[in-house]
Design a protein around this motif. Structure first.
Motif, PDB file in Angstrom:
ATOM      1  N   TRP A 254     -88.285  58.775  31.127  1.00 10.06           N
ATOM      2  CA  TRP A 254     -87.187  57.962  30.579  1.00 10.06           C
ATOM      3  C   TRP A 254     -86.314  58.770  29.622  1.00 10.06           C
ATOM      4  O   TRP A 254     -85.081  58.776  29.727  1.00 10.06           O
ATOM      5  N   HIS A 259     -82.505  57.869  30.082  1.00  4.76           N
ATOM      6  CA  HIS A 259     -81.835  57.315  28.911  1.00  4.76           C
ATOM      7  C   HIS A 259     -80.638  58.174  28.520  1.00  4.76           C
ATOM      8  O   HIS A 259     -80.714  59.385  28.493  1.00  4.76           O
ATOM      9  N   HIS A 265     -78.803  50.575  32.730  1.00  3.44           N
ATOM     10  CA  HIS A 265     -80.219  50.717  33.065  1.00  3.44           C
ATOM     11  C   HIS A 265     -80.836  49.326  33.136  1.00  3.44           C
ATOM     12  O   HIS A 265     -80.478  48.441  32.373  1.00  3.44           O
ATOM     13  N   ALA A 297     -89.267  46.753  25.879  1.00  5.38           N
ATOM     14  CA  ALA A 297     -87.907  46.831  25.345  1.00  5.38           C
ATOM     15  C   ALA A 297     -87.867  47.668  24.069  1.00  5.38           C
ATOM     16  O   ALA A 297     -86.953  48.478  23.864  1.00  5.38           O
ATOM     17  N   LYS A 301     -86.067  51.245  23.814  1.00  3.21           N
ATOM     18  CA  LYS A 301     -84.864  51.019  23.017  1.00  3.21           C
ATOM     19  C   LYS A 301     -83.772  50.344  23.852  1.00  3.21           C
ATOM     20  O   LYS A 301     -82.603  50.759  23.869  1.00  3.21           O
ATOM     21  N   LEU A 302     -84.195  49.288  24.545  1.00  2.00           N
ATOM     22  CA  LEU A 302     -83.288  48.517  25.382  1.00  2.00           C
ATOM     23  C   LEU A 302     -83.178  47.095  24.854  1.00  2.00           C
ATOM     24  O   LEU A 302     -84.141  46.574  24.282  1.00  2.00           O
ATOM     25  N   GLN A 306     -82.525  43.399  29.352  1.00  3.64           N
ATOM     26  CA  GLN A 306     -82.499  44.447  30.356  1.00  3.64           C
ATOM     27  C   GLN A 306     -83.895  44.843  30.821  1.00  3.64           C
ATOM     28  O   GLN A 306     -84.061  45.839  31.529  1.00  3.64           O
TER      29      GLN A 306
END
Length: 657
Positions: A254, A259, A265, A297, A301-302, A306
């Motif tokens: 990732w 990322h 994403h 998440a 760091k989403l 998402q």
């Protein structure tokens, strides 16, 4: 029943086809009415071809055994009532696989031998060399033949240890490398480096393209995937296992490969069926699932919306069997809606804006030309009507006045020819500054920093030198573009002040996105060179491969900057050239009209009737050009309706989607 994803892809195709039809209609309009220059027509042909070739690319990325192939089968190919891509326990797809539709040739599976890794040719280059690939002709109506053909994606081969090292697929210093080496000195490697599948599926025909990437450091072994294929995708679906959540290897992929490399994403926690337990209540299962979604998440760091939790395998089974309850429980509908309502419309907007950037300037110039002609015809009819009953002396004075005005305008147009020639000379210098030869010189100088050492330190120096030189060259281009803009702005002002031209604001050339692309490549270089494994082991093969991929990306960036600059030159110069030509034609027509009236006052009414006919014809042209402007105008872009997400046993996850 058509699902949201199928509807979204169909809408994407309709939007693209509408843009294509508008371009074709505009080109036909120019052929009929405007005597367009050959360069302008060729440019429109190029835009049409780009639209035809446009693909909506979704990349599926994960560590191995996360269910990527099964998710692709469930999302796109369940209507085949079988698995298109092989899916089983352990690793199945051993090489990156690209799935698309090309109407120009028969369905096929092309496989690039793993031995091609010994060459410096990029994947992009090899894709243009069919002779390098092993090809299998596909029979879409023969399920047995298709299943047999696609088993090749899972093929491996045993090679001597020395060959594996040369291919960059075995590292003696890697953890447990020695314990994995058989006594006979043979090791197992993928049989194929890359696969291309041309398949006539309705979704693929609509412009969808799929990239399936295998795990086990396939992204690290093929830097081109990280540097080009994944950033070029319009969205990345990053798969994880629901029972394990984000593992160390997941997080590594990732952070290094996904990322910050793409705008969209979606993290997909697959295999939620592993949490289904008859000894647990639905609320208990839901609590465990939501906890995993929340933690995922946080780690990635989403935003929480998402991260979606699904079961690809149950979704495929449900679609094949027509089991609505199982399909709802698989939660695949939430992912389909996310793609249909967010990812696809985003691509539609980008496509629409890119076409606007290229075409609207030309369209607006054509629109202004038509309006100018209509206004001129109306003025001419009013002037001729006013001549009724007047003597030849009055007509003579007006004729002389118009002839004098035309002479003054011809002098201004001649002066502009000098400006145009100067702009074209500057333009050649501008494009020359971005020529392939200039880049080759910079590449040779950056390569010199690598010497023969092929270390991460030399790679950093070499690439930093290259990026600095390219940015410096972009700075020179900015200066040349500014000089061109100053020349044209002065010409705009002269025609505005002397001949009442409307104000025009020539566009400014910006290479910022290419500078940003270089910055992204520099960041990728930094990540690669500071990877502890690469830093300690100084793997010459991988450093060389990474360098070749970086060079390929830098070359593409440089080429795109040149293409953008060439397009900017046209957008900047063409509108004024068209307006000057249209105004000249209008003046000549007025002079011709007054000369005819002067020669035969008795034929005045006949001439007015002719002008009326011309006026009616120009109004038809105006209606056509207005319709084209409306089609291509941003204000008339329609955002797809966002449908409510389906209800099922995982309501909190779906509500957030």
């Amino acid at each position: 029943m058509t699902n949201r994803l199928e509807q979204g892809v169909a809408q994407y195709q309709q939007q693209r086809n509408a843009l294509l039809a508008a371009l074709q209609a505009y080109r036909a309009w120019l052929d009929r009415h405007a005597n367009a220059e050959a360069q302008q027509t060729l440019h429109l042909y190029d835009l049409e071809e780009s639209l035809r070739q446009d693909k909506l690319t979704l990349a599926f990325v994960a560590e191995f055994s996360r269910g990527k192939s099964e998710l692709i089968n469930a999302l796109f190919f369940a209507d085949l009532k079988q698995r298109l891509l092989p899916s089983d326990v352990g690793r199945t797809t051993m090489c990156p696989t690209e799935i698309f539709y090309d109407a120009e040739t028969h369905p096929y599976l092309r496989l690039l031998p793993i031995e091609s890794r010994l060459r410096d040719d990029s994947l992009a280059t090899l894709k243009r060399m069919p002779i390098e690939w092993s090809s299998i002709r596909l029979e879409p109506d023969n399920p047995t033949q298709m299943a047999t053909a696609f088993r090749a994606l899972a093929e491996v081969k045993r090679v001597p240890l020395a060959v594996a090292r040369a291919l960059g697929l075995h590292d003696d210093n890697a953890p447990q490398a020695g314990s994995n080496t058989p006594a006979d000195g043979m090791v197992e490697v993928p049989a194929w480096r890359y696969a291309l599948i041309n398949f006539p599926h309705p979704l693929l025909k609509s412009g969808l393209s799929i990239l399936d990437t295998p795990g086990l450091n396939a992204l690290g072994n093929e830097p081109e995937l990280t540097l080009n294929a994944i950033p070029s995708a319009h969205a990345v679906l990053f798969l994880l296992a629901t029972d394990t959540g984000v593992t160390r290897s997941d997080l590594d992929i990732w952070e290094k490969s996904v990322h910050r490399r793409v705008h969209h994403h979606i993290a997909v926690l697959n295999k939620i069926d592993m949490l289904w337990d008859d000894l647990k209540s639905d609320p208990e299962i839901e609590t465990a699932l939501q906890k995993q979604v929340f933690q995922t998440a946080q780690l990635l760091k989403l935003p929480r919306h998402q991260v979606l939790a699904i079961s690809a395998q149950k979704a495929l089974v449900a679609k094949v069997r027509g089991d609505a309850a199982l399909l709802a429980r698989s939660n695949i509908g939430a992912l389909e809606s996310m793609l249909a309502d967010h990812i696809i419309p985003s691509r539609q907007r980008l496509l629409h804006e890119s076409v606007n950037l290229e075409v609207l300037t030309m369209l607006e110039a054509s629109h202004h030309g038509v309006q100018t002609k209509i206004s001129g015809l109306r003025n001419d009819m009013q002037e001729l009507s006013a001549f009724t009953g007047k003597n030849r002396e009055i007509v003579t004075k007006l004729r002389d006045k118009l002839v004098l005005e035309k002479r003054g305008y011809d002098a201004a147009a001649l002066n502009f020819k000098i400006t145009r020639t100067l702009v074209q000379t500057h333009g050649r210098s501008l494009l020359s500054a971005l020529s392939p030869d200039v880049l080759d010189t910079m590449l040779n100088k950056s390569r010199a920093h690598l010497d023969e050492s092929w270390t991460t330190a030399s790679l950093t120096r070499g690439m930093q030198t290259l990026f600095d030189r390219i940015n410096t060259q972009f700075g020179r281009v900015d200066v040349l573009a500014s000089d061109i803009l100053s020349l044209l702005e002065a010409a705009y002002r002269r025609f505005q002040e002397q001949h009442d031209f409307p104000a025009l604001n020539p566009p400014v050339l910006s290479l910022d996105r290419y500078r940003q692309r270089l910055a992204d490549l520099a960041r990728s270089t930094d990540i690669f060179c500071h990877d502890p494994l690469n830093l300690m082991l100084e793997k010459r093969f991988m450093i060389n491969k990474f360098y070749q991929s970086l060079v390929s990306e830098a070359r593409d960036t440089f080429d795109m900057a040149r293409t953008e600059t060439d397009a900017w030159l046209r957008r900047t110069l063409d509108p004024l050239v068209v307006r000057i030509r249209d105004h000249k034609n209008q003046l000549e027509l007025r002079v011709e009209n007054i000369k005819k009236v002067h020669g035969n006052l008795d034929g005045l009414q006949e001439r007015i009737a002719e002008l009326n006919q011309q006026h009616d014809a120009m109004q038809i042209q105006q209606t056509e050009i207005n319709a084209l402007l409306q089609t291509l105008s941003k204000q008339h872009y329609v955002t797809p309706v966002h449908h409510a997400l389906p209800n099922n046993p995982a309501p909190k996850v779906q509500a957030m989607a």
